[in-house]
Scaffold this motif. Structure first.
Motif, short mmCIF file in Angstrom:
data_model
loop_
_atom_site.label_atom_id
_atom_site.label_comp_id
_atom_site.label_asym_id
_atom_site.label_seq_id
_atom_site.Cartn_x
_atom_site.Cartn_y
_atom_site.Cartn_z
N GLU A 1 0.81 -1.22 0.00
CA GLU A 1 0.00 0.00 0.00
C GLU A 1 0.84 1.27 0.00
N GLU A 2 2.17 1.13 -0.08
CA GLU A 2 3.04 2.31 -0.14
C GLU A 2 2.79 3.07 -1.44
N ASP A 3 3.18 4.34 -1.46
CA ASP A 3 3.05 5.13 -2.68
C ASP A 3 3.91 4.52 -3.78
N PRO A 4 3.37 4.44 -4.99
CA PRO A 4 4.16 3.91 -6.11
C PRO A 4 5.35 4.82 -6.41
N ARG A 5 6.36 4.23 -7.03
CA ARG A 5 7.55 4.98 -7.46
C ARG A 5 7.66 4.81 -8.97
N TYR A 6 8.18 5.86 -9.64
CA TYR A 6 8.17 5.90 -11.09
C TYR A 6 9.54 6.28 -11.65
N PHE A 7 9.79 5.78 -12.87
CA PHE A 7 10.96 6.18 -13.62
C PHE A 7 10.62 6.11 -15.10
N VAL A 8 11.03 7.13 -15.84
CA VAL A 8 10.85 7.17 -17.29
C VAL A 8 12.21 7.47 -17.91
N SER A 9 12.60 6.71 -18.92
CA SER A 9 13.93 6.85 -19.51
C SER A 9 14.09 8.12 -20.33
N ASN A 10 13.05 8.56 -21.01
CA ASN A 10 13.11 9.76 -21.84
C ASN A 10 11.77 10.48 -21.70
N ALA A 11 11.71 11.42 -20.79
CA ALA A 11 10.45 12.08 -20.47
C ALA A 11 9.87 12.83 -21.65
N SER A 12 10.71 13.45 -22.44
CA SER A 12 10.23 14.21 -23.58
C SER A 12 9.53 13.30 -24.59
N ALA A 13 10.14 12.18 -24.91
CA ALA A 13 9.52 11.23 -25.84
C ALA A 13 8.28 10.60 -25.22
N ALA A 14 8.34 10.26 -23.94
CA ALA A 14 7.20 9.63 -23.28
C ALA A 14 6.01 10.57 -23.20
N SER A 15 6.27 11.85 -23.01
CA SER A 15 5.16 12.80 -22.86
C SER A 15 4.34 12.94 -24.14
N SER B 1 3.33 10.37 -25.89
CA SER B 1 2.55 9.15 -26.09
C SER B 1 1.50 9.05 -24.99
N SER B 2 0.44 8.34 -25.26
CA SER B 2 -0.67 8.30 -24.31
C SER B 2 -0.27 7.70 -22.95
N TYR B 3 0.41 6.57 -22.94
CA TYR B 3 0.77 5.95 -21.67
C TYR B 3 1.96 6.65 -21.02
N GLY B 4 2.88 7.11 -21.80
CA GLY B 4 4.01 7.84 -21.26
C GLY B 4 3.61 9.17 -20.66
N SER B 5 2.61 9.81 -21.23
CA SER B 5 2.17 11.11 -20.69
C SER B 5 1.57 10.94 -19.31
N MET B 6 0.94 9.78 -19.04
CA MET B 6 0.41 9.55 -17.69
C MET B 6 1.54 9.57 -16.67
N LEU B 7 2.66 8.94 -17.03
CA LEU B 7 3.80 8.89 -16.12
C LEU B 7 4.47 10.25 -15.97
N THR B 8 4.71 10.93 -17.09
CA THR B 8 5.40 12.22 -17.00
C THR B 8 4.55 13.25 -16.28
N GLU B 9 3.24 13.24 -16.49
CA GLU B 9 2.38 14.18 -15.77
C GLU B 9 2.43 13.93 -14.27
N GLU B 10 2.47 12.66 -13.87
CA GLU B 10 2.57 12.34 -12.45
C GLU B 10 3.91 12.82 -11.88
N LEU B 11 4.97 12.61 -12.63
CA LEU B 11 6.30 12.99 -12.16
C LEU B 11 6.51 14.50 -12.12
N LEU B 12 5.90 15.20 -13.06
CA LEU B 12 6.06 16.65 -13.11
C LEU B 12 5.05 17.38 -12.23
N GLY B 13 4.05 16.68 -11.79
CA GLY B 13 2.99 17.28 -10.98
C GLY B 13 1.80 17.60 -11.85
N SER B 14 0.66 17.44 -11.28
CA SER B 14 -0.58 17.62 -12.02
C SER B 14 -1.00 19.09 -12.02
N ASP B 15 -1.54 19.53 -13.15
CA ASP B 15 -2.08 20.88 -13.24
C ASP B 15 -3.41 20.99 -12.51
#
Length: 182
Positions: free
Chosen positions: A63-77, A79-93
């Motif tokens: 139940e701990e908070d998940p941890r995330y890593f993305v290899s290339n945030a710019s490329a991931a942002s 794409s649909s699934y990569g943008s979910m990760l990068t938005e979480e890592l950068l903070g939600s608007d």
């Protein structure tokens, strides 16, 4: 084209399952899938890659908070699934939007419109500035140490490319189970 798999740690090693991304519409859905795959609330590692453009790792420990890593945030942002990760890592608007609704800028209701009309300021310009305030970095983003205790050092994770998921699985001792779902 995406590939995604869940690796669940058990007392006998790792179990892998193919993750159906069609069922994942949000990061919460991904976390729920990972938690459902857990054996006795042990560690689950979700691995996602888009061809050779980027890969992402999500680690869920009970139940701990998940941890995330993305290899290339710019490329991931981009794409649909990569943008979910990068938005979480950068903070939600969304949090910023909620604060804006609270009128914490010191103006009374309607006063902002008067100030904008008087100064010639346009609300659209303000939106453009705030949208560009947090640029997506080219390169890794997130917690590179999320797999350190599992045998994938942060330096290794930061330099992976190409067939990164296979290298991660190899370091975890899960190559055979990952390849079985590939």
């Amino acid at each position: 084209m995406y590939f995604a798999a869940l690796l669940a740690r058990t007392e006998d090693g790792w179990e892998a399952s193919d993750m159906e991304l069609d069922d994942v519409e949000s990061l919460s859905d991904l976390i729920d899938l990972a938690r459902a795959a857990a054996v006795d609330d042990d560690t689950v590692v979700a691995l996602i890659e888009q061809e050779d453009a980027w890969f992402g790792v999500v680690r869920v420990d009970g139940e701990e908070d998940p941890r995330y890593f993305v290899s290339n945030a710019s490329a991931a942002s981009r794409s649909s699934y990569g943008s979910m990760l990068t938005e979480e890592l950068l903070g939600s608007d969304e949090e910023d939007d909620e604060l804006d609704e609270l009128d914490l800028d010191g103006t009374e209701d309607g006063e902002e419109d008067t100030i904008a009309a008087f100064t010639g300021a346009d609300d659209d310009e303000d939106d453009e500035v705030s949208a560009g305030a947090e640029p997506v970095p080219a390169g890794p983003l997130g917690d590179p140490r999320l797999l350190d205790d599992l045998g994938v050092g942060h330096k290794q994770l930061m330099t992976l490319d190409g067939d990164a998921l296979s290298e991660i699985a190899d370091s975890l001792g899960a190559t055979e189970v990952l390849e079985a779902v590939r």
